[in-house]
Design an enzyme around this catalytic site. Structure first.
Site, PDB file in Angstrom:
ATOM      1  N   LEU A  31     -21.426 -50.057  21.952  1.00  0.00           N
ATOM      2  CA  LEU A  31     -22.705 -50.382  21.313  1.00  0.00           C
ATOM      3  C   LEU A  31     -23.820 -49.414  21.706  1.00  0.00           C
ATOM      4  CD1 LEU A  31     -22.509 -54.263  21.710  1.00  0.00           C
ATOM      5  CD2 LEU A  31     -21.868 -52.865  19.728  1.00  0.00           C
ATOM      6  N   HIS A  35     -26.564 -50.290  16.694  1.00  0.00           N
ATOM      7  CA  HIS A  35     -26.090 -51.681  16.706  1.00  0.00           C
ATOM      8  C   HIS A  35     -27.215 -52.627  17.129  1.00  0.00           C
ATOM      9  CE1 HIS A  35     -22.220 -49.404  17.658  1.00  0.00           C
ATOM     10  NE2 HIS A  35     -21.866 -50.071  16.578  1.00  0.00           N
ATOM     11  N   GLY A 145     -25.205 -51.355   8.683  1.00  0.00           N
ATOM     12  CA  GLY A 145     -26.089 -50.202   8.823  1.00  0.00           C
ATOM     13  C   GLY A 145     -26.052 -49.307   7.598  1.00  0.00           C
ATOM     14  N   ASP A 148     -23.540 -46.218   7.374  1.00  0.00           N
ATOM     15  CA  ASP A 148     -22.253 -46.282   6.680  1.00  0.00           C
ATOM     16  C   ASP A 148     -22.519 -46.839   5.276  1.00  0.00           C
ATOM     17  OD1 ASP A 148     -20.265 -45.640   8.970  1.00  0.00           O
ATOM     18  OD2 ASP A 148     -21.672 -47.065   9.820  1.00  0.00           O
ATOM     19  N   GLN A 151     -19.754 -48.161   2.982  1.00  0.00           N
ATOM     20  CA  GLN A 151     -19.274 -49.439   3.526  1.00  0.00           C
ATOM     21  C   GLN A 151     -20.208 -50.582   3.125  1.00  0.00           C
ATOM     22  OE1 GLN A 151     -17.632 -50.162   7.651  1.00  0.00           O
ATOM     23  NE2 GLN A 151     -19.780 -50.587   8.060  1.00  0.00           N
ATOM     24  N   SER A 183     -24.023 -42.806  16.659  1.00  0.00           N
ATOM     25  CA  SER A 183     -22.670 -43.206  16.281  1.00  0.00           C
ATOM     26  C   SER A 183     -21.836 -43.289  17.550  1.00  0.00           C
ATOM     27  CB  SER A 183     -22.054 -42.163  15.335  1.00  0.00           C
ATOM     28  OG  SER A 183     -20.650 -42.345  15.272  1.00  0.00           O
ATOM     29  N   ARG A 185     -18.968 -42.392  17.785  1.00  0.00           N
ATOM     30  CA  ARG A 185     -18.161 -41.162  17.825  1.00  0.00           C
ATOM     31  C   ARG A 185     -18.941 -39.963  18.376  1.00  0.00           C
ATOM     32  NH1 ARG A 185     -15.640 -43.654  13.072  1.00  0.00           N
ATOM     33  NH2 ARG A 185     -13.448 -43.935  13.575  1.00  0.00           N
TER      34      ARG A 185
END
Ligand code: AMP
Length: 269
Positions: A31, A35, A145, A148, A151, A183, A185
């Site tokens: 997180l 988030h 969010g 994305d 999505q 992110s 990532r």
């Protein structure tokens, strides 16, 4: 904060709270402030806030980063508690996909192209796990969010098509000071790659600027990205979704795949 690891525990934990509104924030953990923005929006609008932490195997392709995706349950639970979450749902893969599982949801058009071209089956995994989370938690609102964006469109469409009666709330992208979208990532990036990655939001900003001046946003963003050879673009396109025009991009920096977008017209609120 209740920590529920099974469907039965989540249902039992939520039973006494059904009188008020319930908000759900689905996450894959690791997180960060992005988030936290979703959790804060849920906390401000809902009597009960549920957050799920589940690294959903069904949305990862066979050669993707499922095994090395960052996982730190203790720190995630501390962050959820800090954000005022009432119930954390932290299921195992076996709990979500028990033996014999074979029911899948596909959002036929919005779930194709862009991310799905690079990650076939990704949105089938996303839509299925979200529908299952919705069935378990039965939220009034669910928070996603803008980061994305495809999505968010897929989930919104599924909620409408299947008349789930959930208000899908889309929260603006939270960025680092230099513009890079937060992110999980980003943790894969070396310090040098992290600096290189700024080229992605800069290119999107250049695209948005070109759009304001009557130019071609995708062409401008592609040209800006081409100036940074260490960023390998996957796609840079204008998506037209539900009255919105969104400049969306995916690119690799080293072995890390990053996505980002900027709204050109319309918006989510
Ligand atoms: P993830 O854990 O990456 O699956 O993300 C969980 C939710 O947080 C998704 O709805 C994401 O779109 C959202 N999210 C991730 N990064 C950001 C960000 N930088 N700003 C806002 N929301 C985000």
């Amino acid at each position: 904060m209740i920590v529920a690891r099974t469907v039965a525990e989540a249902r039992a934990g939520l039973e006494p709270r059904r009188g008020g509104s319930v908000g759900l924030v689905p996450t894959m953990g690791a997180l960060h402030a992005g988030h936290r923005a979703l959790l804060a929006a849920a906390r401000a609008e809902c009597d009960t806030v549920v957050a799920s932490v589940f690294v959903n195997p069904a949305q990862f392709g066979p050669n993707e980063d499922l095994d090395r995706y960052p996982r730190d349950e203790a720190s995630d639970l501390a962050a959820l508690e800090e954000a005022g979450v009432d119930l954390a749902f932290v299921p195992s893969a076996g709990e979500m996909y028990p033996p014999g599982f074979q029911t899948w949801v596909e959002v036929a058009e919005l779930g194709r192209g862009l991310e799905d071209d690079s990650r076939p089956g990704h949105f089938r995994g996303v839509a299925t796990v979200c529908l299952k989370l919705f069935a378990i938690v039965r939220p009034d609102r669910a928070y996603f969010g803008q980061k994305d964006a495809q999505q968010a469109e897929v989930v919104t469409r599924m909620v409408d098509d299947l008349a789930l009666g959930i208000d899908v709330r889309v929260v603006p992208t939270v960025r680092d000071e230099d513009g890079l979208a937060l992110s999980s990532r980003n943790a894969y990036l070396s310090p040098e790659e992290r600096r290189t990655a700024r080229a992605l939001p800069r290119a999107l900003a250049a695209g948005a600027e070109a759009h304001r001046e009557g130019g071609d946003p995708a062409a401008a963003a592609r040209a800006a990205l081409a100036a940074e050879p260490r960023v390998a673009p996957d796609y840079v396109e204008v998506a037209h979704w539900n009255g919105r025009a969104v400049l969306v991009a995916a690119a690799r920096v080293g072995s890390t795949r990053l996505i980002d977008n900027v709204v050109l017209e319309g918006g989510w609120e």
